[in-house]
Design a protein around this motif. Structure first.
Motif, PDB file in Angstrom:
ATOM      1  N   LYS A 191      16.047  14.549  -3.997  1.00  0.00           N
ATOM      2  CA  LYS A 191      15.183  15.701  -3.811  1.00  0.00           C
ATOM      3  C   LYS A 191      13.859  15.286  -3.200  1.00  0.00           C
ATOM      4  CE  LYS A 191      13.050  19.338  -6.697  1.00  0.00           C
ATOM      5  NZ  LYS A 191      12.889  19.813  -8.077  1.00  0.00           N
ATOM      6  N   ASP A 192      13.371  16.049  -2.213  1.00  0.00           N
ATOM      7  CA  ASP A 192      12.023  15.897  -1.696  1.00  0.00           C
ATOM      8  C   ASP A 192      11.119  16.817  -2.489  1.00  0.00           C
ATOM      9  OD1 ASP A 192      12.219  14.040   0.512  1.00  0.00           O
ATOM     10  OD2 ASP A 192      13.459  15.558   1.484  1.00  0.00           O
ATOM     11  N   ARG A 193      10.015  16.271  -3.037  1.00  0.00           N
ATOM     12  CA  ARG A 193       9.138  17.078  -3.879  1.00  0.00           C
ATOM     13  C   ARG A 193       7.763  17.218  -3.232  1.00  0.00           C
ATOM     14  NH1 ARG A 193       9.375  14.392  -9.686  1.00  0.00           N
ATOM     15  NH2 ARG A 193       9.200  12.532  -8.410  1.00  0.00           N
ATOM     16  N   TYR A 194       7.271  18.412  -3.148  1.00  0.00           N
ATOM     17  CA  TYR A 194       5.954  18.672  -2.592  1.00  0.00           C
ATOM     18  C   TYR A 194       5.176  19.524  -3.583  1.00  0.00           C
ATOM     19  CZ  TYR A 194       8.272  17.084   1.622  1.00  0.00           C
ATOM     20  OH  TYR A 194       8.987  16.348   2.525  1.00  0.00           O
ATOM     21  N   PRO A 195       4.511  18.917  -4.543  1.00  0.00           N
ATOM     22  CA  PRO A 195       3.822  19.681  -5.584  1.00  0.00           C
ATOM     23  C   PRO A 195       2.631  20.468  -5.036  1.00  0.00           C
ATOM     24  CG  PRO A 195       3.237  17.360  -5.715  1.00  0.00           C
ATOM     25  CD  PRO A 195       4.337  17.458  -4.705  1.00  0.00           C
ATOM     26  N   THR A 196       2.313  21.551  -5.698  1.00  0.00           N
ATOM     27  CA  THR A 196       1.155  22.352  -5.311  1.00  0.00           C
ATOM     28  C   THR A 196      -0.047  21.956  -6.150  1.00  0.00           C
ATOM     29  OG1 THR A 196       1.801  24.064  -6.891  1.00  0.00           O
ATOM     30  CG2 THR A 196       2.620  24.282  -4.634  1.00  0.00           C
ATOM     31  N   CYS A 197      -1.245  22.422  -5.734  1.00  0.00           N
ATOM     32  CA  CYS A 197      -2.491  22.151  -6.472  1.00  0.00           C
ATOM     33  C   CYS A 197      -2.623  20.656  -6.765  1.00  0.00           C
ATOM     34  CB  CYS A 197      -2.536  22.949  -7.770  1.00  0.00           C
ATOM     35  SG  CYS A 197      -2.439  24.728  -7.544  1.00  0.00           S
ATOM     36  N   SER A 198      -2.531  19.851  -5.732  1.00  0.00           N
ATOM     37  CA  SER A 198      -2.518  18.414  -5.925  1.00  0.00           C
ATOM     38  C   SER A 198      -3.508  17.736  -4.993  1.00  0.00           C
ATOM     39  CB  SER A 198      -1.107  17.859  -5.667  1.00  0.00           C
ATOM     40  OG  SER A 198      -0.723  18.121  -4.327  1.00  0.00           O
ATOM     41  N   ILE A 199      -3.756  16.473  -5.251  1.00  0.00           N
ATOM     42  CA  ILE A 199      -4.581  15.660  -4.360  1.00  0.00           C
ATOM     43  C   ILE A 199      -3.800  14.422  -3.975  1.00  0.00           C
ATOM     44  CG2 ILE A 199      -6.756  16.471  -5.365  1.00  0.00           C
ATOM     45  CD1 ILE A 199      -6.914  13.720  -6.778  1.00  0.00           C
ATOM     46  N   MET A 200      -4.127  13.907  -2.805  1.00  0.00           N
ATOM     47  CA  MET A 200      -3.497  12.690  -2.313  1.00  0.00           C
ATOM     48  C   MET A 200      -4.464  11.521  -2.494  1.00  0.00           C
ATOM     49  SD  MET A 200      -0.777  11.473  -0.530  1.00  0.00           S
ATOM     50  CE  MET A 200      -0.148  12.646   0.666  1.00  0.00           C
ATOM     51  N   VAL A 201      -3.951  10.427  -3.028  1.00  0.00           N
ATOM     52  CA  VAL A 201      -4.753   9.209  -3.156  1.00  0.00           C
ATOM     53  C   VAL A 201      -4.018   8.054  -2.493  1.00  0.00           C
ATOM     54  CG1 VAL A 201      -5.900   9.939  -5.277  1.00  0.00           C
ATOM     55  CG2 VAL A 201      -3.761   8.640  -5.407  1.00  0.00           C
ATOM     56  N   ARG A 202      -4.775   7.041  -2.160  1.00  0.00           N
ATOM     57  CA  ARG A 202      -4.199   5.870  -1.505  1.00  0.00           C
ATOM     58  C   ARG A 202      -4.807   4.617  -2.097  1.00  0.00           C
ATOM     59  NH1 ARG A 202      -1.261   4.892   2.881  1.00  0.00           N
ATOM     60  NH2 ARG A 202      -1.261   2.724   3.553  1.00  0.00           N
ATOM     61  N   ALA A 203      -3.981   3.544  -2.197  1.00  0.00           N
ATOM     62  CA  ALA A 203      -4.478   2.264  -2.703  1.00  0.00           C
ATOM     63  C   ALA A 203      -3.500   1.168  -2.309  1.00  0.00           C
ATOM     64  CB  ALA A 203      -4.658   2.308  -4.214  1.00  0.00           C
ATOM     65  N   GLY A 204      -3.873  -0.052  -2.600  1.00  0.00           N
ATOM     66  CA  GLY A 204      -3.017  -1.205  -2.339  1.00  0.00           C
ATOM     67  C   GLY A 204      -3.103  -2.185  -3.483  1.00  0.00           C
ATOM     68  N   ILE A 205      -2.009  -2.923  -3.709  1.00  0.00           N
ATOM     69  CA  ILE A 205      -1.984  -3.931  -4.767  1.00  0.00           C
ATOM     70  C   ILE A 205      -1.478  -5.251  -4.199  1.00  0.00           C
ATOM     71  CG2 ILE A 205      -1.632  -2.232  -6.584  1.00  0.00           C
ATOM     72  CD1 ILE A 205       1.337  -3.122  -6.662  1.00  0.00           C
TER      73      ILE A 205
ATOM     74  N   SER B  90       0.837  -1.199   0.000  1.00  0.00           N
ATOM     75  CA  SER B  90       0.000   0.000   0.000  1.00  0.00           C
ATOM     76  C   SER B  90       0.871   1.248   0.000  1.00  0.00           C
ATOM     77  CB  SER B  90      -0.918   0.013   1.232  1.00  0.00           C
ATOM     78  OG  SER B  90      -0.163   0.226   2.413  1.00  0.00           O
ATOM     79  N   ASP B  91       0.270   2.359  -0.391  1.00  0.00           N
ATOM     80  CA  ASP B  91       1.022   3.606  -0.439  1.00  0.00           C
ATOM     81  C   ASP B  91       0.071   4.750  -0.722  1.00  0.00           C
ATOM     82  OD1 ASP B  91       3.230   5.279  -0.373  1.00  0.00           O
ATOM     83  OD2 ASP B  91       3.637   5.073  -2.500  1.00  0.00           O
ATOM     84  N   GLU B  92       0.545   5.961  -0.435  1.00  0.00           N
ATOM     85  CA  GLU B  92      -0.148   7.175  -0.820  1.00  0.00           C
ATOM     86  C   GLU B  92       0.679   7.893  -1.875  1.00  0.00           C
ATOM     87  OE1 GLU B  92      -0.361   9.202   2.857  1.00  0.00           O
ATOM     88  OE2 GLU B  92      -2.082   8.073   3.613  1.00  0.00           O
ATOM     89  N   SER B  93       0.011   8.609  -2.753  1.00  0.00           N
ATOM     90  CA  SER B  93       0.734   9.352  -3.773  1.00  0.00           C
ATOM     91  C   SER B  93      -0.015  10.631  -4.108  1.00  0.00           C
ATOM     92  CB  SER B  93       0.892   8.505  -5.042  1.00  0.00           C
ATOM     93  OG  SER B  93       1.678   9.180  -6.008  1.00  0.00           O
ATOM     94  N   ARG B  94       0.744  11.667  -4.441  1.00  0.00           N
ATOM     95  CA  ARG B  94       0.145  12.937  -4.851  1.00  0.00           C
ATOM     96  C   ARG B  94       0.144  13.054  -6.368  1.00  0.00           C
ATOM     97  NH1 ARG B  94      -1.256  16.814  -1.444  1.00  0.00           N
ATOM     98  NH2 ARG B  94      -0.592  16.664   0.742  1.00  0.00           N
ATOM     99  N   PHE B  95      -0.971  13.543  -6.907  1.00  0.00           N
ATOM    100  CA  PHE B  95      -1.076  13.829  -8.328  1.00  0.00           C
ATOM    101  C   PHE B  95      -1.460  15.296  -8.471  1.00  0.00           C
ATOM    102  CE2 PHE B  95      -1.451   9.305  -8.132  1.00  0.00           C
ATOM    103  CZ  PHE B  95      -0.829   8.846  -9.289  1.00  0.00           C
ATOM    104  N   SER B  96      -0.781  15.966  -9.381  1.00  0.00           N
ATOM    105  CA  SER B  96      -0.936  17.409  -9.515  1.00  0.00           C
ATOM    106  C   SER B  96      -1.399  17.788 -10.912  1.00  0.00           C
ATOM    107  CB  SER B  96       0.399  18.100  -9.211  1.00  0.00           C
ATOM    108  OG  SER B  96       0.313  19.489  -9.402  1.00  0.00           O
ATOM    109  N   LEU B  97      -2.129  18.883 -10.987  1.00  0.00           N
ATOM    110  CA  LEU B  97      -2.529  19.418 -12.292  1.00  0.00           C
ATOM    111  C   LEU B  97      -1.352  20.047 -13.011  1.00  0.00           C
ATOM    112  CD1 LEU B  97      -5.919  21.111 -11.367  1.00  0.00           C
ATOM    113  CD2 LEU B  97      -5.609  19.047 -12.729  1.00  0.00           C
ATOM    114  N   SER B  98      -0.411  20.589 -12.265  1.00  0.00           N
ATOM    115  CA  SER B  98       0.791  21.156 -12.857  1.00  0.00           C
ATOM    116  C   SER B  98       1.885  20.115 -12.840  1.00  0.00           C
ATOM    117  CB  SER B  98       1.250  22.401 -12.074  1.00  0.00           C
ATOM    118  OG  SER B  98       1.532  22.056 -10.731  1.00  0.00           O
ATOM    119  N   SER B  99       2.834  20.254 -13.747  1.00  0.00           N
ATOM    120  CA  SER B  99       3.913  19.283 -13.853  1.00  0.00           C
ATOM    121  C   SER B  99       5.256  19.974 -13.726  1.00  0.00           C
ATOM    122  CB  SER B  99       3.850  18.531 -15.190  1.00  0.00           C
ATOM    123  OG  SER B  99       4.022  19.433 -16.255  1.00  0.00           O
ATOM    124  N   ASP B 100       6.241  19.195 -13.291  1.00  0.00           N
ATOM    125  CA  ASP B 100       7.613  19.682 -13.213  1.00  0.00           C
ATOM    126  C   ASP B 100       8.279  19.391 -14.554  1.00  0.00           C
ATOM    127  OD1 ASP B 100      10.209  20.302 -12.680  1.00  0.00           O
ATOM    128  OD2 ASP B 100      10.507  18.779 -11.127  1.00  0.00           O
TER     129      ASP B 100
END
Length: 257
Positions: free
Chosen positions: A99-113, A67-77
């Protein structure tokens, strides 16, 4: 001039000529791999963990829910920085940008595989994830179901985020008979679900009508998550044997997965 270099002879050499010469020597312009920073202690802990799981087979890993959480952003690096490196050397230390990355305008999602299965994609919204919220929104409604389906040999993997390591969370796992996989810090590259996040991001970005706000981003992520082929998920879980071996070979360093 910006597009020229000064040779030892004093002559101007164009950027294209330099690039052509570098390519002729087997060097190519590539974006550096971005990884989380690893201290000597992190590398040592990763190496020790991998040695402890070196004898696990694909069958052993098949009973683990990653399992893990991940952020997805509308803007890209855009990551316009390029380096010149030889083919196949992306994960050499000199070619990695930690590098530690903390994107703006993003949402956090969680799931497991897990082999032959996955949880639904959950949007982590409305505040900070606490230990009790983790129990109520993740462990009881989702993880417990897989424990019941797999049986006593079921193993649950989550990372070392503070809310995952509260006494209440551990008491919940113990009461449900859920065995937790101890996980080394700073090791997203060892977690196969990271490859799934990357695939999910590509699917969302490649849609005919990419998301333009948070609501459409959530809808796109949910739809594309459900459409990911199970074989992709199974393949990355089965790669755990190779990941462990590779990390040992690299003495706990970043692995190319």
């Amino acid at each position: 001039m910006a597009n020229q270099f000064l040779a030892a002879s004093g002559k101007q050499i164009s950027r294209k000529t330099v690039a052509r010469r570098l390519r002729g020597g087997g060097l190519y312009a590539r974006r550096p791999v971005v990884c989380v920073p690893l201290t000597r202690q992190h590398r040592s802990a990763r190496l020790q963990w991998c040695r402890g799981h070196h004898n696990w087979t694909e069958q052993d890993w098949a009973r683990v829910l990653f399992s893990d959480e991940s952020r997805f952003s509308l803007s890209s690096d855009c990551r316009r920085q390029l380096i010149w490196r030889e083919s196949g050397t992306a994960y050499r230390p000199e070619n990695i940008q930690e590098k530690d990355r903390y994107p703006t305008c993003s949402i956090m999602v969680r799931a497991g595989i897990i082999i032959n299965g996955r949880t639904r994609l959950q949007v982590v919204a409305n505040g900070t994830m606490t230990g009790q919220r983790y129990i109520d929104e993740v462990l009881l409604p989702h993880v417990r179901l897989f424990r019941g389906a797999v049986g006593d040999k079921f193993v649950f993997m989550d990372d070392n985020v503070t809310c995952h390591r509260t006494l209440a969370v551990q008491d919940c796992l113990d009461s449900e008979g859920i065995q937790r996989l101890v996980w080394p810090a700073r090791s997203p590259d060892l977690n196969p679900i990271e490859n799934v996040w990357e695939a999910l991001g590509r699917q969302v970005a490649g849609r005919n009508y990419p998301p333009t706000n948070k609501n459409t981003l959530i809808s796109a992520l949910t739809e594309e998550w459900d459409k990911l082929p199970q074989q992709l998920l199974d393949n990355v879980v089965q790669s755990m044997v190779r990941r462990v071996e590779c990390c040992i070979t690299l003495h706990g360093g970043h692995i190319p997965y």
